[in-house]
Structure formats: C-alpha cells, structure tokens
Scaffold this active site. Structure first.
Site, PDB file in Angstrom:
ATOM      1  N   LYS A  17       1.581   1.662  35.409  1.00  0.00           N
ATOM      2  CA  LYS A  17       1.521   2.488  34.906  1.00  0.00           C
ATOM      3  C   LYS A  17       2.488   1.967  33.486  1.00  0.00           C
ATOM      4  O   LYS A  17       1.421   2.317  32.208  1.00  0.00           O
ATOM      5  CB  LYS A  17       1.561   3.725  35.228  1.00  0.00           C
ATOM      6  CG  LYS A  17       1.973   5.299  33.227  1.00  0.00           C
ATOM      7  CD  LYS A  17       2.877   6.420  34.285  1.00  0.00           C
ATOM      8  CE  LYS A  17       2.784   6.967  32.832  1.00  0.00           C
ATOM      9  NZ  LYS A  17       3.775   6.997  32.133  1.00  0.00           N
ATOM     10  N   ASN A  18       3.340   1.630  33.211  1.00  0.00           N
ATOM     11  CA  ASN A  18       4.192   1.524  32.428  1.00  0.00           C
ATOM     12  C   ASN A  18       3.778   0.108  31.539  1.00  0.00           C
ATOM     13  O   ASN A  18       3.931  -0.176  30.481  1.00  0.00           O
ATOM     14  CB  ASN A  18       5.755   1.603  32.600  1.00  0.00           C
ATOM     15  CG  ASN A  18       6.286   3.277  32.775  1.00  0.00           C
ATOM     16  OD1 ASN A  18       5.418   3.405  32.016  1.00  0.00           O
ATOM     17  ND2 ASN A  18       7.799   2.855  33.204  1.00  0.00           N
ATOM     18  N   ARG A  58       2.872   9.403  25.094  1.00  0.00           N
ATOM     19  CA  ARG A  58       3.508   9.155  24.981  1.00  0.00           C
ATOM     20  C   ARG A  58       3.798   6.926  24.159  1.00  0.00           C
ATOM     21  O   ARG A  58       4.180   7.206  23.488  1.00  0.00           O
ATOM     22  CB  ARG A  58       5.178   8.859  24.998  1.00  0.00           C
ATOM     23  CG  ARG A  58       6.080   8.187  24.912  1.00  0.00           C
ATOM     24  CD  ARG A  58       7.361   8.952  25.104  1.00  0.00           C
ATOM     25  NE  ARG A  58       8.718   7.861  24.160  1.00  0.00           N
ATOM     26  CZ  ARG A  58       9.416   8.281  22.641  1.00  0.00           C
ATOM     27  NH1 ARG A  58       8.994   9.890  22.439  1.00  0.00           N
ATOM     28  NH2 ARG A  58      10.391   7.540  23.258  1.00  0.00           N
ATOM     29  N   ASP A  78       6.756  13.041  28.886  1.00  0.00           N
ATOM     30  CA  ASP A  78       7.767  13.728  29.144  1.00  0.00           C
ATOM     31  C   ASP A  78       8.902  14.405  28.593  1.00  0.00           C
ATOM     32  O   ASP A  78       9.086  14.093  27.862  1.00  0.00           O
ATOM     33  CB  ASP A  78       8.463  13.150  30.937  1.00  0.00           C
ATOM     34  CG  ASP A  78       7.741  12.561  31.641  1.00  0.00           C
ATOM     35  OD1 ASP A  78       6.661  13.208  31.760  1.00  0.00           O
ATOM     36  OD2 ASP A  78       7.608  12.213  31.874  1.00  0.00           O
ATOM     37  N   ASP A  97      14.152   5.746  36.674  1.00  0.00           N
ATOM     38  CA  ASP A  97      12.171   7.088  36.632  1.00  0.00           C
ATOM     39  C   ASP A  97      12.440   7.179  38.282  1.00  0.00           C
ATOM     40  O   ASP A  97      11.579   7.204  38.989  1.00  0.00           O
ATOM     41  CB  ASP A  97      11.339   5.745  36.509  1.00  0.00           C
ATOM     42  CG  ASP A  97      10.446   5.472  35.065  1.00  0.00           C
ATOM     43  OD1 ASP A  97      11.215   6.578  34.309  1.00  0.00           O
ATOM     44  OD2 ASP A  97       9.496   4.705  34.780  1.00  0.00           O
ATOM     45  N   MET A 152      20.237   7.797  30.664  1.00  0.00           N
ATOM     46  CA  MET A 152      19.554   7.918  30.239  1.00  0.00           C
ATOM     47  C   MET A 152      18.623   8.918  29.347  1.00  0.00           C
ATOM     48  O   MET A 152      19.114   8.858  28.082  1.00  0.00           O
ATOM     49  CB  MET A 152      18.366   6.499  29.881  1.00  0.00           C
ATOM     50  CG  MET A 152      17.520   6.160  28.963  1.00  0.00           C
ATOM     51  SD  MET A 152      16.639   5.264  29.362  1.00  0.00           S
ATOM     52  CE  MET A 152      17.424   3.663  30.108  1.00  0.00           C
TER      53      MET A 152
END
Length: 438
Positions: A22-23, A97, A121, A320, A342
């Site tokens: 996904k990223n 995002r 998110d 993640d 983070m």
C-alpha cells in the site's frame, strides 16, 4: 458503516499471498504524473486508499487502463490543471492522506501543485512541514488558505540545492525527490528516508531517466534532467500485511506459509517477531510459521530487564507493526514494553483489548506494558469499532483468537489497507463474515 462478525478460537492452516505494498503504491502512482509517456504498474493492491488515488488521477486527466488483476497502465499526457481548483478536488483530496504526494510531481512538471489538508488515520499529529520546506528549498513559493485548509506551491523553474530534512519522513522524501528529478542542477537530500518503498520509487525514476544516486542510504544526490520517459514497474509485497499474518499465525496457534515475501526487504521484522518467541522459517522466499502448540515466550535483554520494542526510521522497526506486536504479546509468556515514538494516539485502541481480558498498562500516550497470558486465559469476544487501519487489523487478529463471536464496526478502515480480506482469511479457515451497514 460495515461490520465483521468473527467466530474466534479456530486454528487456521494453509498459504496466504501478501498483496502489493500500500505505502509503495501511493508513491509510485503519483510518479506517473512526471511523464507524458505510458507507465505500467503491476501488483497494485485492490484497496480503498489506492483506488481513491487512481480515481483522483483519472479526474486530473490521466488515461488509466486496467490491464489485468493488479496491473494498470497510466498516461499523463493531457493533464487538466483546472481540476486542482475545483470543489470536487478539494473534497476528493481531503479524503486521502496519500494525495499529498501529487504535489511534488505537479510542481516539477507544471510549475504548480495544490492540495487540501489530507485526511487518513486519526493516530496523532502528522505534519506536512517537511514536504513544503523541501519545495521552498527548491525555489517554490508557498501559500496557504487557512479558511479552506488549502495548500499551494508554485515555481517557474525549480533549482537544485542542498537540504537537510528536519525528519526522515518517507512521504516527505518521496515528494521532494519527485520534485527534484526535474529541477535545474543538483539536489542533495540529507536525512532522507531509505525504506524499501522509497528505494523502489528511486529505482523506477532512474529507469524513467532520472539520475538519483545514494539509493538505500540517507543521503540522496539527484542530478536534474529535462524530461522523463515511460517504464514498467512491479511493486513489492506489503511488509505490514506480512507482519500481520505472522501475528495472526502466532495468536491462533496456526501453521501458515506466507508466500513470496521478498525476505531481503523485510529488515528487522523477522527479528522482532523472533524476540517475541515466534518461530519463523525461511523456505526460499516464503515464511513458514509452524503451529505454536506450547505458545511463545518473549526474550528478555541479556541483563534480564524487560524487552522494549520501539519504532524507528528504516532500517529500524516500522511503526505500522507496533499495533500487531502489542496484540501478539497479550498471549505470550512474559512481558514487553511497546514504545510508539512517532504517533501519540496510536496506542489508544488498547482499551478494547483490555475489555477482551488482556493485561495492558497504558503508561502514557506513547508507551504500553503488556503482561502476556501465556494462553492460560483466552481473550473474550466483544463488540469493537476499528479506529484506524493498523489498530483495526490488530483487533481482527484478537477476535480470531478469542473465545466466542466478536463484531467489529467501521471496517472500512481495515478495507483501506487490506485487500479482499474476508475471502483470503476464509481460504485458510477463518470464520468471518462481512455484514453490510445500513
């Protein structure tokens, strides 16, 4: 609002193929804006966030062709820049995002890029300063409309420069790299992110004609070129999904094989799960997880002190997967401190695990101590709401291991990051149903 109904407490068995990352997809898809030529991308995951970005690109004028499952071609030879000023764009861009990463390519190729404040998110502050400070360093003028939360950058011609990023932001680095490849002169980016997905982007750009060196390090050097051409690219498997399936196998005491994981791009992930006591075997490019009949035991440090698992920029452990680590630890033998550095809101889902019977002490917004049950006390089914993608999959794993039938609402959050999850889990024996919301 959709719902999952999950009958927990069943062992699973079989093979599962991870989806495309996904990223990585969110970066790679934005890069098609850098050339008027055709770019073909394979192994694209069929998930909400990626599909939203593809829709946004279509509305911008990109010609999109669906070639086969997971494969698309893109041609950005007739971009409609007026769309960037439309009410539709302000609404569409706000819902994703990853849309922030269209700004760098648009700025580089067309001299202007706009974006509404993006969503995503709700896991804490996710500032955009790194992106825009990078564009300003390259010579762009920045403007912001506080009434509409609308950002813009413009430049006649970007100029190469030296810059030190204030944080090793993955999306920030990607955005700045995509702007710098068409800038005049040489750009150096120090404290650049060096995640495998960022490396994938740089390798793809180099195949398109860019001149990027230092790929895989935190110092990137980019010699600007006049134009970029087309290419073909295949995305890596999703390391977050791979970590999710490792956690699922351990929590349900299941024998699973995760296929084609690209071991060399997993970094610390296998080591961290091994520290939790989970057995992982490398079989070619697959991960084999045997049935953990006797559970798994968390390692202490050499001096006997409690293990801490914390996130860090690559090659550190990805943030993640901390939600997965936390839920897996609830049934381990031993204790672990999970330190989410983070994002200050990402651990707030632990109250739902506590309702299920987990022993977790939330020390502060960033740290939680987990005391494992060693499977002596099974988690209990409950009704939950998924707050974000990663917490959502963690709650799903907890429900699949729990005694009784659980329901999870707001599953659109999970669908944003996980492809056809019900069908894939059913194939390995999960008792899960999707109930449509009203």
């Amino acid at each position: 609002m959709g719902t999952f109904k999950i009958e927990g407490g069943h062992q699973l068995k079989g093979e599962i193929q991870p989806q495309g990352a996904k990223n990585e997809a969110l970066q790679i898809l934005c890069a098609v804006l850098l050339t008027p030529e055709v770019v073909t991308i394979n192994n694209i995951p069929d998930i909400i966030d990626v599909n939203k970005l593809i829709s946004l690109l279509k509305n911008l004028g990109v010609k999109v062709k669906h070639l086969s499952s997971g494969s698309y071609s893109f041609q950005a030879d007739d971009i409609n820049l007026d769309y960037l000023k439309s009410a539709n764009f302000k609404e569409e861009g706000r819902g994703l995002r990853g849309s922030i990463m269209i700004v760098g390519p648009l700025l580089a190729r067309f001299g202007k890029g706009y974006i509404p404040k993006p969503g995503g998110d709700k896991i804490g502050r996710r500032r955009l300063d790194t992106h825009f400070e990078g564009f300003i360093n390259l010579g762009a003028k920045f403007r912001y409309n506080p009434e509409e939360y609308f950002y813009g950058v413009e430049a006649d011609k970007l100029k190469g420069t030296d810059m030190l990023l204030d944080e090793a932001s993955v999306t920030g680095t990607a955005n700045i790299v995509m702007a710098a490849v068409l800038a005049e002169g040489t750009t150096t980016i120090y404290n650049a992110a060096c995640e495998p997905y960022l490396q994938q982007l740089c390798k793809m750009l180099n195949r398109m004609g860019a001149k990027i060196s230092g790929v895989g390090s935190n110092l990137l050097t980019i010699e600007g070129v006049d134009v970029l051409g087309g290419t073909a690219h295949r995305m890596l498997p999703d390391m977050i999904e791979i970590g999710s399936w490792i956690g699922l196998a351990a929590m349900t005491k299941s024998e699973l094989t995760i296929k084609n994981v690209s071991w060399d791009d997993l970094g610390q992930i296998p080591n961290v799960f091994a520290k939790l006591g989970i057995t992982l075997e490398r079989k070619g490019d697959d991960i084999y997880i045997p049935e953990h009949k006797d559970g798994y035991e968390i390692q202490n440090y050499i001096d006997g002190s409690i293990l801490t698992i914390a996130d860090a920029p690559w090659p550190g452990f990805t943030p993640d997967l901390l939600s997965i680590v936390l839920v897996v630890a609830t049934q381990a033998k031993g204790e672990v401190l999970v330190h989410q550095k983070m994002f200050e809101s990402r651990l707030f889902f632990v109250d739902k695990l506590i309702d299920m019977g987990a022993k977790i002490i939330l020390c502060d917004p960033h740290r939680a101590t987990v005391i494992g049950h060693d499977f002596k006390s099974q988690l209990k089914a409950t009704t939950m709401v998924s707050p974000d993608i990663r917490a959502g999959i963690s709650l799903l794993i907890a429900a699949l291991s729990a005694k009784g039938t659980s329901t999870i609402h707001n599953i659109e959050q999970i669908d944003r990051g996980y492809e056809h999850i019900v069908e894939r889990l059913k194939k390995i024996g999960a008792k899960i149903e999707r109930l449509d919301g009203n």
